[in-house]
Design a protein around this motif. Structure first.
Motif, short mmCIF file in Angstrom:
data_model
loop_
_atom_site.label_atom_id
_atom_site.label_comp_id
_atom_site.label_asym_id
_atom_site.label_seq_id
_atom_site.Cartn_x
_atom_site.Cartn_y
_atom_site.Cartn_z
N GLY B 176 6.51 -8.39 -2.07
CA GLY B 176 5.72 -7.89 -2.99
C GLY B 176 6.18 -8.09 -4.46
O GLY B 176 5.48 -8.80 -5.12
N GLU B 212 -5.08 -12.93 -3.73
CA GLU B 212 -5.43 -12.10 -2.83
C GLU B 212 -4.35 -11.85 -1.62
O GLU B 212 -4.64 -10.88 -0.70
CB GLU B 212 -6.78 -12.64 -2.13
N GLU B 214 -1.61 -10.26 0.50
CA GLU B 214 -1.04 -8.75 0.48
C GLU B 214 0.35 -8.84 1.29
O GLU B 214 0.22 -9.24 2.39
CB GLU B 214 -1.96 -7.84 0.92
N GLU B 216 1.89 -6.59 2.68
CA GLU B 216 1.66 -5.75 3.74
C GLU B 216 1.08 -6.53 4.94
O GLU B 216 1.18 -5.79 6.41
CB GLU B 216 0.64 -4.60 3.55
N THR B 217 0.39 -7.49 4.94
CA THR B 217 -0.12 -8.36 6.19
C THR B 217 0.99 -9.29 6.67
O THR B 217 0.64 -9.94 7.54
CB THR B 217 -1.36 -9.14 5.72
#
Lengths: 253, 253
Positions: B176, B212, B214, B216-217
Motif C-alpha cells: 500500500g 484503482e 487496491e 488488499e486484493t
C-alpha cells in the motif's frame, strides 16, 4: 477463419535452455518468422516453412506475421531469449494496436523463455540477487538523454543493471559513454559480469572492475551485468570466480 | 570426494515452462532441498530423497545443502521461477563466501528458469517491452527507506517495475505504501498488470489503473507489473485486453 500467432522465446542459445512449452509451440506452427540463425537451429519438418524476412524493421515483420495468421495459418515468430525482453512481443502488440481491426481476433500466444541476463547470471553466480534493472543501450527508438537519465537513476539507487544491445557497428560510442556515467556514480571496484554466448558449458564468462572494463572488448552478443556497491567476487581454486549480489542492504546504507 | 550442488529454477509453476536443462539436473540429483510444494511436483524416483527442511532461513538451508554436496552427494536446491531472481542462488553464493573453505571446491551448477515476471508479462502482452526493473518489496533484509528510494528513482526515470514478494501476513502495509509513492510520481491511469499463478491457460491475469489498484486484493503469489507512462491496454472482442509497453520513447519526453 482466424489463425494463431505464437511469439516464442527459445532461450539464450543452448538447445537445453528451451522450455517444453516453446517446443510444443514450434511443433504446432506451420510458418516461421525470425532471425535466420534462430530458425535454422529449430530443425523444421518438411511441412514447416521458414518465411524469408530480410526486413530488419520489427514492426513490419510483426505485420507480415499477423497477415498470415489472419488468413488462418499457425504462425511462429521466433526470438532468442524471452520475447518480452527487448525482442518481438512489444512490436507484435504495437502492430495489433495500430493495425487491421480483425488482427485483434487472432489467437495470440506469447511463450516466455530464459532471457540472456538470467543465463549470464546463472553462469557466474547471482549478480542479480537483489533489485535490478534491464536496459537496452540502443538509442534507435529512444533519445540518448533518456538512457542517461535512467542510468543515473538506477545506479544512484543501488540497482544492479543488465545491459542489452550494448554495442553495434552503427552504435559504437554508446557503451563507452554509459560506462563513463556509471564511473561518476559507482566505486571503481564495482564488479561487472561479462558473458558472451553463454549457456551450460558454452560461451565465455568473467568479471572486470568498472574502472577496467573497456567498451572495445564488448560485442553485440555480450551481456553485461553491472553490480551494486555490495556485489562480491569469490575466488575458488581451479574454478572460475563466483560473483553475487547479496540479498541484503545494510541498515546504515 | 566433492559432489555437485545444482541450484535449479523450475519455472513459474506450469510443468510446461520448465527447461530441458532443469529436467536433466533434476534427473542427475539424489537429494532435494526446497519449498515442499516445488519438490512434490517433481515426481521424484524411488532413489531420490526429499530432504525435509522446515527451515525458513535461506542461508541455513543453503549451508545444509552445501554440507551434503561436500560429502560427495549430487544435491538439488529447487526454486520456482529463476534461482537468481529473489530466490536461492544468492544465498548459496553467500554461504560459500562465508562458509567452509572446501565448499569452494564443490561443483556449483546454477540452472536458470523463466522467472514470474516473464510468465506474467507473456500472458498479458509485453508490459516489460522497454527498460524495466525488478524489485522485492520485502523489507526483511533491506531497510524500507532503500525500497522507497528505489521506487522513486525507477518510476521517475520511466522504468516499468515488476514487484516480487508484494505482500505477506508479516508485511501487510508495504505494498500500500509503495503504491502511494508511485501515485505521487506516475499518472493515475498508468496501466498495472496483475497476474496470479499464471502459466499457459492457468491462473488469472488482468490489469488495473494505478489509481484503482487496491493492495488488499493482492496476495503473495501475485506478480505486479507497473507500466511506464506509455504503457497501453488494447481491447479485443471476446478476448482479454493486451497490455504492452512500447519499445520507443518519444523525442520530446
Amino acid at each position: 477463419m482466424t489463425g494463431t500467432l505464437y511469439v516464442i522465446g527459445t532461450g539464450p542459445g543452448s538447445p537445453e535452455q528451451i522450455t517444453l512449452e516453446a517446443q510444443a509451440a514450434i511443433a504446432a506452427s506451420s510458418h516461421f518468422f525470425g532471425y535466420k540463425p534462430y530458425i535454422e537451429r529449430l530443425n523444421l519438418g518438411p511441412a514447416q516453412i521458414a518465411v524469408p524476412s530480410d526486413n530488419r524493421e520489427e514492426l513490419d515483420r510483426a505485420r507480415s506475421a499477423l497477415v498470415l495468421a489472419a488468413e488462418g495459418k499457425s504462425v511462429a515468430m521466433v526470438s532468442g531469449g524471452d520475447p518480452g525482453v527487448f525482442a518481438m512481443a512489444s512490436a507484435v502488440c504495437e502492430a495489433i494496436d495500430t493495425g487491421e481491426p480483425d488482427w485483434r481476433g487472432i489467437e495470440l500466444v506469447i511463450v516466455p523463455g530464459v532471457t540472456a541476463m538470467l543465463a549470464t547470471a546463472a553462469r557466474i553466480g547471482a549478480p542479480l540477487g537483489n533489485d535490478f534493472c534491464a536496459m537496452s543501450l540502443s538509442d534507435n527508438l529512444k533519445p540518448w538523454e533518456v538512457i542517461e537519465q535512467r542510468l543515473r537513476a538506477a545506479a544512484g539507487a543501488g540497482f544492479a543493471i543488465a545491459f542489452y544491445n550494448p554495442i553495434s557497428k552503427s552504435r559504437p560510442w554508446q557503451l563507452g559513454k554509459a560506462l563513463e556515467i556509471l564511473r561518476e556514480i559507482l566505486p571503481p571496484d564495482t564488479v561487472v559480469s561479462v558473458g558472451r554466448g553463454v549457456g551450460p558449458n558454452r560461451g565465455t564468462i568473467g568479471h572486470r572492475s568498472l574502472s577496467e572494463l573497456e567498451a572495445e572488448t564488448i560485442d553485440m552478443s555480450t551481456c553485461i551485468i553491472v553490480g551494486n556497491r555490495f556485489t562480491r567476487a569469490i575466488a575458488r581454486p581451479d574454478k572460475p570466480d563466483l560473483v553475487y549480489t547479496p540479498r541484503w542492504v545494510p541498515d546504515n546504507d
